[in-house]
Design a protein around this motif. Structure first.
Motif, PDB file in Angstrom:
ATOM      1  N   GLN A 119      41.956  28.369  36.305  1.00 47.95           N
ATOM      2  CA  GLN A 119      43.390  28.180  36.534  1.00 47.95           C
ATOM      3  C   GLN A 119      43.972  27.174  35.539  1.00 47.95           C
ATOM      4  O   GLN A 119      45.087  27.369  35.012  1.00 47.95           O
ATOM      5  N   ALA A 152      39.023  26.855  39.787  1.00 50.70           N
ATOM      6  CA  ALA A 152      39.934  25.770  39.409  1.00 50.70           C
ATOM      7  C   ALA A 152      39.970  25.579  37.894  1.00 50.70           C
ATOM      8  O   ALA A 152      41.040  25.356  37.304  1.00 50.70           O
ATOM      9  N   GLN A 155      42.177  33.496  48.108  1.00 48.66           N
ATOM     10  CA  GLN A 155      43.536  33.076  47.754  1.00 48.66           C
ATOM     11  C   GLN A 155      43.579  32.479  46.347  1.00 48.66           C
ATOM     12  O   GLN A 155      44.498  32.778  45.569  1.00 48.66           O
ATOM     13  N   ARG A 156      42.594  31.654  45.996  1.00 46.46           N
ATOM     14  CA  ARG A 156      42.560  31.088  44.648  1.00 46.46           C
ATOM     15  C   ARG A 156      42.391  32.177  43.594  1.00 46.46           C
ATOM     16  O   ARG A 156      43.037  32.152  42.533  1.00 46.46           O
ATOM     17  N   HIS A 211      34.337  27.608  43.558  1.00 44.91           N
ATOM     18  CA  HIS A 211      35.588  26.845  43.635  1.00 44.91           C
ATOM     19  C   HIS A 211      35.863  26.131  42.313  1.00 44.91           C
ATOM     20  O   HIS A 211      37.007  26.136  41.823  1.00 44.91           O
ATOM     21  N   GLU A 264      39.781  30.909  51.377  1.00 46.16           N
ATOM     22  CA  GLU A 264      40.331  30.027  50.334  1.00 46.16           C
ATOM     23  C   GLU A 264      39.946  30.521  48.951  1.00 46.16           C
ATOM     24  O   GLU A 264      40.754  30.476  48.006  1.00 46.16           O
ATOM     25  N   ARG A 304      45.652  34.066  43.128  1.00 44.99           N
ATOM     26  CA  ARG A 304      46.615  33.293  42.329  1.00 44.99           C
ATOM     27  C   ARG A 304      46.248  33.313  40.849  1.00 44.99           C
ATOM     28  O   ARG A 304      47.119  33.443  39.975  1.00 44.99           O
TER      29      ARG A 304
END
Length: 411
Positions: free
Chosen positions: A144, A141, A201-202, A137, A198, A205
């Motif tokens: 991104q 992040a 999905q991340r 995660h 999750e 994206r």
């Protein structure tokens, strides 16, 4: 001097001095990160106590501040560990750079801890909790944020996408291996399946953001997308097998049936008998509301399909026959006669006295059943009134006595 021996013109493929320095710097960071897990310069610890010594020392350095700690202070902090264990851990931590002298000079007696070693130990602790879920995660992040940074180049984005694709492929291979392994091993690694949707999905994206900003990275993004889909398929297969093993209860804390069968076949007689220690088999059954029982039966899983109701005739239903009404009237008269015989003209009588006069237990049981029916019948003016508390009577029948009265309801 000939060109063959000229240091300024290295041979093709030979590493330059800058490359060697960069490699040593990378290895130095690795050594400091995993110094707490090292038994020596080339092996990993096999005793959790060694990790505890390193963690205790790093916590003490954090409290000491810029002055650092001396050898005696470090030994005092780790006084609950044997001296040889402490000296070995201190030697390894100093050799790998996790603990260094405050000033590099001869006779230095004070030391400081490396920030990299603390961060590496924190990273290892997080990896132990969920097998890398939280780190994935954080990595997604961070990538991104990097993609949205205008200073990021396409080469850096390609490197990040390739690293993520490699991580997802290795993760999917591990999940496929767990799916085909024993159910016990899959349950131990169940945290690796948490939050998979999750993560997918991340990652999707992030894949879309890279492709929109750098369309020339379509081949790299294709590899990333394939790795994401492979991870999603592997995680769903592993979760499906884990759910099937839990049964209809969906309780992952229950052991699977094959574990019970293996235990029953391999356990000794003493271990089998020890399973039932502390169980009471003659305990009173708990009280359940009738509506709750009906709901549980309706919602319970059915092994066979329910039988269809028989067809009903198309003729109109005439209702209850006169015989049924007559039978009901006869029952009301009989209960009323029994009640009046018990009361004998009185308005109230103790239930204990009535049952004692009946003589034997079967007669008392039938009489009490009639009194209860008269109490429950809506057309009869009788009721049973009970008081609180029970009186024990060892050796008598009944052995527990509840005080109550059978009385006539005033009209």
């Amino acid at each position: 001097m000939s060109a063959a021996f000229d240091p300024a013109s290295p041979s093709p493929g030979a590493a330059s001095l800058d490359d060697v320095l960069v490699g040593e710097a990378v290895l130095g960071v690795y050594r400091q990160m995993f110094a707490a897990l090292a038994r020596d310069s080339g092996a990993v610890v096999d005793d959790p106590e060694m990790v505890d010594v390193a963690e205790t020392l790093l916590a003490a350095f954090a409290d000491a501040g810029e002055d650092g700690l001396g050898h005696e202070q470090m030994r005092h902090v780790c006084r609950r560990y044997p001296a040889e264990v402490f000296e070995n851990r201190l030697r390894v931590l100093k050799g790998l750079g996790a603990i260094r002298e405050v000033f590099p000079k001869p006779g230095q007696l004070r030391y400081r801890a490396s920030f990299t070693s603390v961060v590496g130990l924190m990273f290892v602790r997080r990896m132990m909790l969920d097998g890398g879920q939280s780190e994935m995660h954080r990595l997604l992040a961070l990538e991104q944020l990097n993609v949205s940074d205008p200073r990021m180049t396409g080469e850096q984005a390609a490197g990040g996408a390739e690293g993520l694709a490699r991580a997802f492929r290795l993760w999917s291979v591990e999940l496929l291996t767990l799916t085909n392994a024993t159910i016990e091993e899959l349950r131990e690694q169940a945290p690796k399946l948490w939050g998979s949707e999750e993560i997918i999905q991340r990652a999707e994206r992030l894949h879309g953001a890279i492709l929109r900003r750098w369309p020339e990275l379509d081949r790299t993004c294709t590899e990333l997308r394939a790795a994401i889909y492979a991870y999603g398929d592997a995680s769903r297969r592993a979760a499906a097998r884990l759910t099937d093993s839990a049964g209809t209860t969906r309780n992952l804390t229950l052991l699977p049936p094959e574990t019970w069968r293996t235990f029953a076949r391999t356990a000794s007689r003493e271990r089998l008998a020890a399973v039932l220690d502390g169980f009471v088999f003659d305990a009173p059954a708990p009280w359940h509301e009738p509506a709750a029982i009906v709901t549980a039966v309706d919602e319970g899983p059915r092994t066979t399909a329910p039988r269809p109701a028989p067809p009903r005739p198309s003729l109109p239903d005439p209702g209850l026959s006169e015989d049924a009404s007559a039978a009901d009237g006869g029952a009301v008269e009989r209960l009323s006669a029994v009640a009046e015989q018990v009361l004998r003209g009185r308005d109230r009588v103790a239930v204990h006295d009535v049952l004692s006069e009946a003589g034997d237990w079967p007669t008392s049981r039938r009489l009490f059943a009639d009194l209860s029916s008269a109490h429950l019948h809506p057309e009869l003016p009788y009721r049973l009134a009970w008081s609180e508390g029970l009186q024990p009577r060892p050796g008598a029948a009944p052995s527990w006595l509840s005080h109550g009265h059978f009385e006539r309801i005033p009209s």
